[in-house]
Design a protein around this motif. Structure first.
Motif, short mmCIF file in Angstrom:
data_model
loop_
_atom_site.label_atom_id
_atom_site.label_comp_id
_atom_site.label_asym_id
_atom_site.label_seq_id
_atom_site.Cartn_x
_atom_site.Cartn_y
_atom_site.Cartn_z
N ASP A 44 46.58 54.91 48.47
CA ASP A 44 46.91 53.48 48.58
C ASP A 44 46.10 52.78 49.66
O ASP A 44 46.41 51.65 50.04
CB ASP A 44 48.40 53.32 48.88
CG ASP A 44 49.28 53.81 47.75
OD1 ASP A 44 48.85 53.67 46.58
OD2 ASP A 44 50.36 54.35 48.01
N MET A 45 45.04 53.44 50.15
CA MET A 45 44.18 52.83 51.16
C MET A 45 43.30 51.78 50.50
O MET A 45 42.73 52.01 49.45
CB MET A 45 43.30 53.88 51.85
CG MET A 45 42.48 53.31 53.01
SD MET A 45 41.36 54.50 53.79
CE MET A 45 42.44 55.82 54.27
N THR A 46 43.21 50.62 51.15
CA THR A 46 42.31 49.56 50.68
C THR A 46 41.15 49.44 51.66
O THR A 46 41.16 50.03 52.74
CB THR A 46 43.05 48.21 50.60
OG1 THR A 46 43.50 47.84 51.91
CG2 THR A 46 44.23 48.28 49.64
N PHE A 47 40.13 48.66 51.27
CA PHE A 47 39.00 48.48 52.18
C PHE A 47 39.45 47.77 53.45
O PHE A 47 39.10 48.16 54.55
CB PHE A 47 37.85 47.70 51.52
CG PHE A 47 36.71 47.50 52.48
CD1 PHE A 47 35.84 48.53 52.77
CD2 PHE A 47 36.54 46.29 53.13
CE1 PHE A 47 34.82 48.37 53.69
CE2 PHE A 47 35.51 46.10 54.05
CZ PHE A 47 34.65 47.15 54.33
N ALA A 48 40.21 46.70 53.30
CA ALA A 48 40.68 45.92 54.44
C ALA A 48 41.97 45.22 54.04
O ALA A 48 42.34 45.21 52.88
CB ALA A 48 39.63 44.90 54.87
N GLY A 49 42.63 44.65 55.01
CA GLY A 49 43.81 43.86 54.74
C GLY A 49 45.10 44.61 54.93
O GLY A 49 45.15 45.84 54.93
N HIS A 50 46.16 43.83 55.10
CA HIS A 50 47.48 44.40 55.38
C HIS A 50 48.10 45.10 54.17
O HIS A 50 49.11 45.76 54.30
CB HIS A 50 48.42 43.30 55.89
CG HIS A 50 48.73 42.25 54.87
ND1 HIS A 50 47.90 41.19 54.65
CD2 HIS A 50 49.76 42.12 54.02
CE1 HIS A 50 48.41 40.44 53.68
NE2 HIS A 50 49.54 40.99 53.29
N GLN A 51 47.47 45.00 53.00
CA GLN A 51 48.01 45.64 51.81
C GLN A 51 47.80 47.16 51.80
O GLN A 51 48.41 47.87 51.02
CB GLN A 51 47.37 45.06 50.53
CG GLN A 51 47.57 43.59 50.34
CD GLN A 51 46.49 42.75 51.04
OE1 GLN A 51 45.62 43.27 51.72
NE2 GLN A 51 46.57 41.44 50.87
N SER A 52 46.93 47.66 52.67
CA SER A 52 46.70 49.10 52.74
C SER A 52 47.99 49.79 53.16
O SER A 52 48.60 49.45 54.16
CB SER A 52 45.59 49.42 53.74
OG SER A 52 45.34 50.81 53.74
N GLU A 53 48.40 50.76 52.37
CA GLU A 53 49.63 51.51 52.66
C GLU A 53 49.35 52.87 53.28
O GLU A 53 50.26 53.66 53.50
CB GLU A 53 50.46 51.66 51.38
CG GLU A 53 51.01 50.35 50.86
CD GLU A 53 51.96 49.68 51.83
OE1 GLU A 53 52.75 50.38 52.52
OE2 GLU A 53 51.92 48.43 51.93
N ALA A 54 48.08 53.17 53.56
CA ALA A 54 47.72 54.44 54.17
C ALA A 54 48.08 54.42 55.66
O ALA A 54 47.93 53.39 56.33
CB ALA A 54 46.23 54.70 54.00
N HIS A 55 48.57 55.57 56.16
CA HIS A 55 48.98 55.68 57.57
C HIS A 55 48.45 56.98 58.15
O HIS A 55 48.78 58.07 57.65
CB HIS A 55 50.50 55.63 57.70
CG HIS A 55 51.08 54.30 57.41
ND1 HIS A 55 51.27 53.83 56.14
CD2 HIS A 55 51.49 53.31 58.24
CE1 HIS A 55 51.79 52.62 56.20
NE2 HIS A 55 51.93 52.28 57.46
N LEU A 56 47.65 56.87 59.19
CA LEU A 56 47.17 58.05 59.90
C LEU A 56 48.35 58.72 60.58
O LEU A 56 49.14 58.06 61.29
CB LEU A 56 46.11 57.66 60.93
CG LEU A 56 45.50 58.80 61.74
CD1 LEU A 56 44.82 59.82 60.82
CD2 LEU A 56 44.52 58.28 62.77
N LEU A 57 48.51 60.01 60.32
CA LEU A 57 49.62 60.81 60.83
C LEU A 57 50.99 60.23 60.40
O LEU A 57 52.00 60.50 61.03
CB LEU A 57 49.56 60.93 62.36
CG LEU A 57 48.26 61.51 62.93
CD1 LEU A 57 48.28 61.47 64.44
CD2 LEU A 57 48.03 62.93 62.42
N GLY A 58 50.98 59.41 59.36
CA GLY A 58 52.20 58.81 58.86
C GLY A 58 52.73 57.68 59.74
O GLY A 58 53.83 57.18 59.52
N ILE A 59 51.95 57.27 60.74
CA ILE A 59 52.42 56.29 61.73
C ILE A 59 51.54 55.04 61.79
O ILE A 59 52.03 53.92 61.71
CB ILE A 59 52.47 56.93 63.14
CG1 ILE A 59 53.40 58.13 63.15
CG2 ILE A 59 52.88 55.90 64.19
CD1 ILE A 59 53.29 58.97 64.42
#
Length: 149
Positions: A44-59
């Motif tokens: 769910d990672m996007t190039f940019a923007g707040h829509q990216s749902e990816a989280h490093l270490l889940g945080i």
């Protein structure tokens, strides 16, 4: 070690070492942001923007742009750490940048179009710690001690 009677200083200054460690950490974080498992919801990672749902270490919310910024920041730090003055500039300037990012993150809403990096609450507080830590390292490790006569 000397060359033709002139002493050659091969020791790395503490400020250069600190800048190298900080830079290497940014590089590692930048790479980690591209590794599924270390980064949750990687698909769910996007190039940019707040829509990216990816989280490093889940945080920490990340995007491709966010990871690239970490990689570029780390590379710049490595280049600047070649000299004590460059290392100091990286730590103090980088610390100031992170304090500005902290304030920016507090002002801009997480769902705002202005949150293009993206940043979440965990990022905001990490930026405060990074900013203060980098400033402290840059200032304290290059402090001039007064000589007594």
């Amino acid at each position: 070690m000397s060359t033709h009677g002139n002493a050659v200083d091969t020791a790395r200054s503490p400020v250069r070492t600190a800048a190298l460690v900080v830079s290497a950490t940014f590089l590692l974080v930048g790479v980690a942001g591209f590794i599924p498992g270390l980064t949750t919801d990687y698909g769910d990672m996007t190039f940019a923007g707040h829509q990216s749902e990816a989280h490093l270490l889940g945080i920490f919310q990340v995007s491709i742009l966010h990871n690239i910024v970490h990689l570029l920041f780390g590379a710049a730090g490595l280049a600047m750490a070649r000299t004590a003055s460059g290392a100091r500039a990286f730590l103090i300037g980088g610390g100031a940048i992170y304090l500005v990012l902290w304030v920016y993150g507090l002002i801009v809403g997480e769902d705002s179009a202005a949150n293009f990096v993206p940043l979440n609450g965990a990022d905001d507080w990490l930026h405060l710690g990074l900013g203060l830590g980098m400033l402290a390292l840059g200032l304290l490790l290059t402090r001039r001690t007064a000589t007594r006569h």
